[in-house]
Write a protein that holds these residues in place. Structure first.
Motif, short mmCIF file in Angstrom:
data_model
loop_
_atom_site.label_atom_id
_atom_site.label_comp_id
_atom_site.label_asym_id
_atom_site.label_seq_id
_atom_site.Cartn_x
_atom_site.Cartn_y
_atom_site.Cartn_z
N ALA A 41 18.19 -1.54 -18.85
CA ALA A 41 18.83 -2.18 -17.56
C ALA A 41 20.18 -2.80 -18.09
O ALA A 41 21.07 -2.95 -17.24
CB ALA A 41 17.73 -3.20 -16.78
N ILE A 42 20.19 -3.56 -19.18
CA ILE A 42 21.28 -4.25 -19.48
C ILE A 42 22.32 -3.26 -19.76
O ILE A 42 23.59 -3.83 -19.21
CB ILE A 42 20.97 -5.10 -20.82
N PRO A 43 22.53 -2.21 -20.40
CA PRO A 43 23.91 -1.63 -20.64
C PRO A 43 24.14 -0.92 -19.41
O PRO A 43 25.37 -0.83 -19.02
CB PRO A 43 23.55 -0.42 -21.61
N THR A 44 22.99 -0.35 -18.47
CA THR A 44 23.56 0.12 -17.20
C THR A 44 24.23 -0.89 -16.09
O THR A 44 24.87 -0.71 -15.62
CB THR A 44 22.11 0.53 -16.42
N PHE A 45 23.69 -2.47 -16.42
CA PHE A 45 24.24 -3.44 -15.50
C PHE A 45 25.79 -3.76 -16.08
O PHE A 45 26.86 -3.67 -15.31
CB PHE A 45 23.50 -4.69 -15.59
N TYR A 46 26.09 -3.53 -17.17
CA TYR A 46 27.55 -3.52 -17.79
C TYR A 46 28.31 -2.33 -17.29
O TYR A 46 29.50 -2.50 -17.10
CB TYR A 46 27.35 -3.79 -19.36
N MET A 47 27.78 -1.26 -17.48
CA MET A 47 28.56 -0.06 -17.07
C MET A 47 28.79 -0.12 -15.58
O MET A 47 29.92 0.49 -15.12
CB MET A 47 27.83 1.37 -17.59
N ALA A 48 27.92 -0.56 -14.88
CA ALA A 48 28.23 -0.73 -13.25
C ALA A 48 29.41 -1.59 -13.02
O ALA A 48 29.92 -1.73 -12.07
CB ALA A 48 27.00 -1.38 -12.83
N THR A 49 30.19 -2.39 -13.90
CA THR A 49 31.31 -3.07 -13.84
C THR A 49 32.53 -2.42 -14.05
O THR A 49 33.70 -2.78 -13.72
CB THR A 49 31.23 -4.54 -14.61
N ILE A 50 32.28 -1.33 -14.54
CA ILE A 50 33.64 -0.49 -14.92
C ILE A 50 33.66 0.31 -13.75
O ILE A 50 32.93 0.61 -12.92
CB ILE A 50 33.12 0.60 -15.89
N ASP A 51 35.28 0.72 -13.67
CA ASP A 51 35.60 1.61 -12.49
C ASP A 51 34.70 2.54 -12.08
O ASP A 51 34.61 3.57 -13.06
CB ASP A 51 36.93 2.07 -12.75
N TYR A 52 34.45 2.99 -10.87
CA TYR A 52 33.47 3.88 -10.33
C TYR A 52 33.91 5.55 -10.79
O TYR A 52 33.16 6.19 -11.28
CB TYR A 52 33.18 3.71 -8.76
N THR A 53 35.21 5.51 -10.25
CA THR A 53 35.70 7.09 -10.49
C THR A 53 35.82 7.51 -12.07
O THR A 53 35.83 8.57 -12.31
CB THR A 53 37.14 6.95 -9.93
N VAL A 57 24.51 7.61 -13.94
CA VAL A 57 24.06 7.88 -12.73
C VAL A 57 23.54 6.42 -12.06
O VAL A 57 24.10 5.76 -10.93
CB VAL A 57 22.86 8.83 -12.45
N ALA A 58 22.80 5.67 -12.75
CA ALA A 58 22.25 4.48 -12.26
C ALA A 58 23.60 3.34 -12.28
O ALA A 58 23.78 2.72 -11.00
CB ALA A 58 21.44 3.84 -13.00
N ALA A 59 24.39 3.46 -13.09
CA ALA A 59 25.51 2.60 -12.93
C ALA A 59 26.62 3.03 -11.99
O ALA A 59 26.84 2.02 -11.02
CB ALA A 59 26.38 2.62 -14.40
N ALA A 60 26.71 4.21 -11.84
CA ALA A 60 27.98 4.64 -10.88
C ALA A 60 27.19 4.74 -9.42
O ALA A 60 27.89 4.19 -8.29
CB ALA A 60 27.97 6.23 -11.01
N PHE A 61 26.01 4.75 -9.15
CA PHE A 61 25.30 4.53 -7.98
C PHE A 61 24.89 3.18 -7.52
O PHE A 61 24.47 2.75 -6.59
CB PHE A 61 24.17 5.38 -7.91
N THR A 62 25.36 2.26 -8.49
CA THR A 62 25.11 0.74 -8.17
C THR A 62 26.50 0.23 -7.80
O THR A 62 26.50 -0.54 -6.86
CB THR A 62 24.68 0.11 -9.40
N ALA A 63 27.64 0.52 -8.65
CA ALA A 63 28.99 0.06 -8.24
C ALA A 63 29.24 0.11 -7.01
O ALA A 63 29.66 -0.95 -6.24
CB ALA A 63 30.01 0.45 -9.49
N GLY A 64 29.32 1.03 -6.12
CA GLY A 64 29.81 1.35 -4.99
C GLY A 64 29.10 0.46 -3.81
O GLY A 64 29.61 -0.26 -3.12
#
Length: 479
Positions: free
Chosen positions: A367-379, A138-145
């Protein structure tokens, strides 16, 4: 607009009457000191008024969930109104109330701790991992956008925007809850409400025909309602993510009677927001076909932007940008805060977690893995949030059911929605493309077998505690 106004009225009536019934079954007692006073630490356990708690809870559990999810759910037609109303009153409201109140009764305990206490150690181990995965997703998906939009409208690069957002995340996670969250989030929660109200009023006076619920337009035939709708529209009806957020506010409650206004009330407000955006999605694009084309062209952000600007002009554009940037960030930071609290509980046997330095040392590895996942495609990320989210919700409902059974109370108020959601998640993982992608009828058969097995376990638990209650009554009669 009869269907829309009827659904809105039912949500309000559900809060006025059914929430009071749920509160009565739970049994509140304002003479017992809450954890905010009994365990005050000026970091997480800080007393706050109920209205602040309500708005912070709303912002924590909502973000863009009831907007994006409702817009996507509008593809299923007016039947989405039914799920939002029924799900919110009988499942989501019950889920959120018990997740908050049980946490409060157990000293502000995190959701996995409650699961372990009432469903056993194995369930706790499973849900600990699943909850952490959900919140990081959720943190990653709600950061990428938000980072993507910031990169589009400013000279800042996508990675730089991510870095800025995560710097704020870490700050909001380690500071006392009344420093940033307690001061700013009630205002942001009010803006979220204003955004939904403005869209609703503009929609009513737009002159566009809002679809009513009929047998002929119930839903497009090519989209099976079960179980896809229940996962697509989650935040506006029932969402397991809420149970990970409720302990944050449970640790700030001044008295137990505030719980109904905070937890059940925030869920109903989120249901109203989802109702507004589902209606907007169906109405503005002249039906599900037009909405589907708009989603394919610009995604949820594009649809929200088109609706906001067309209905509200310049104000709508400002609100749309605010919504796409600020609202998901305020959900992402509390997701990271909750994951920090859960990890702190897991590590409590090995290290003390008091003090800013220790909190920071726990936060950074999350925070580190979340930051990485935020660079992955949101969908791609969002596909896996949906099912994981509803599995967590199902476990919370079963936890509440066992709590009620052990206390000889009306367990069916959570047991019935728990069985329903068990059926949803059991079939979805076998049918959905992000799952095993099986044929519909095969997935339905497997899901039915799993649901039947859980139903037999439930019946066994009912008989077990009914016998225990009879034995206790006989013992009291003898003595």
């Amino acid at each position: 607009m009869i269907t829309f106004f009827a659904a809105l009225a039912l949500l309000i009536l559900g809060y006025m009457f059914y929430s009071k019934f749920i509160e009565k079954v739970f049994g509140v007692d304002d003479t017992t000191p809450t954890p905010a006073y009994a365990q005050a630490d000026n970091i997480d356990y800080v007393p706050m008024s109920w209205w602040k708690g309500n708005l912070i809870q709303l912002l924590n559990i909502a973000g863009l969930g009831p907007i994006y999810g409702a817009v996507a759910g509008a593809l299923y037609g007016p039947v989405a109104f039914i799920w939002i109303v029924v799900g919110c009153i009988f499942a989501g409201g019950v889920h959120d109330y018990f997740s908050g109140m049980m946490s409060m009764r157990h000293g502000g305990a995190q959701f996995p701790t409650l699961v372990g206490r009432y469903l056993g150690k194995n369930a706790k181990v499973f849900i600990n991992g699943l909850s952490l995965v959900l919140m990081l997703l959720v943190a990653a998906a709600f950061t990428a956008g938000p980072a993507q939009l910031i990169a589009q409208i400013t000279p800042i690069s996508f990675i730089a925007a991510l870095a800025l957002i995560f710097a704020y995340f870490v700050l909001a996670t380690i500071l006392p809850i009344n420093r940033i969250i307690g001061r700013i989030y009630p205002l942001l929660g009010g803006i979220l409400l204003f955004m939904a109200l403005a869209v609703a009023v503009a929609l009513i006076f737009s002159g566009k025909p809002m679809p009513n619920l009929t047998f002929s337009n119930l839903h497009p035939g090519e989209l099976p309602i079960w179980p896809l709708l229940m996962v697509t529209v989650s935040c506006g009806a029932i969402s397991g993510f809420h149970s990970t957020q409720s302990p944050i506010i449970a640790r700030t409650m001044k008295k137990e009677t505030d719980g109904r206004k905070i937890f059940y009330g925030a869920m109903v407000i989120e249901g109203v927001i989802a109702l507004v955006w589902a209606a907007a999605g169906m109405t503005f694009f002249n039906g599900t076909e037009g909405l589907g084309a708009a989603l394919a062209a610009g995604g949820p952000s594009g649809v929200v932007n088109d609706i906001s600007i067309s209905l509200l002009g310049t104000l709508g554009g400002i609100l749309a940008i605010f919504g796409v940037i600020i609202l998901p960030i305020t959900t992402g930071d509390t997701a990271l805060r909750s994951s920090r609290m859960i990890l702190a509980d897991l590590l409590s046997k090995f290290t003390k977690t008091d003090g800013t330095l220790r909190i920071l040392l726990i936060t950074i590895p999350l925070a580190i893995p979340t930051f990485y996942m935020a660079t992955i495609d949101y969908t791609f990320l969002w596909r896996y949030v949906g099912w994981t989210n509803q599995v967590v919700a199902t476990f919370m409902l079963w936890t509440a059911t066992m709590y009620l059974l052990k206390n000889y109370k009306m367990h069916w108020i959570s047991g019935v929605p728990a069985m329903f959601m068990t059926g949803v998640v059991s079939m979805y993982i076998f049918y959905a493309p992000e799952g095993l992608n099986m044929e519909y009828h095969i997935a339905a058969m497997i899901g039915s077998v799993i649901t039947l097995a859980v139903a037999l376990w439930y019946v066994g638990q009912i008989l077990k505690y009914r016998t225990a209650k009879q034995m206790d009554s006989e013992y009291e009669a003898v003595n």
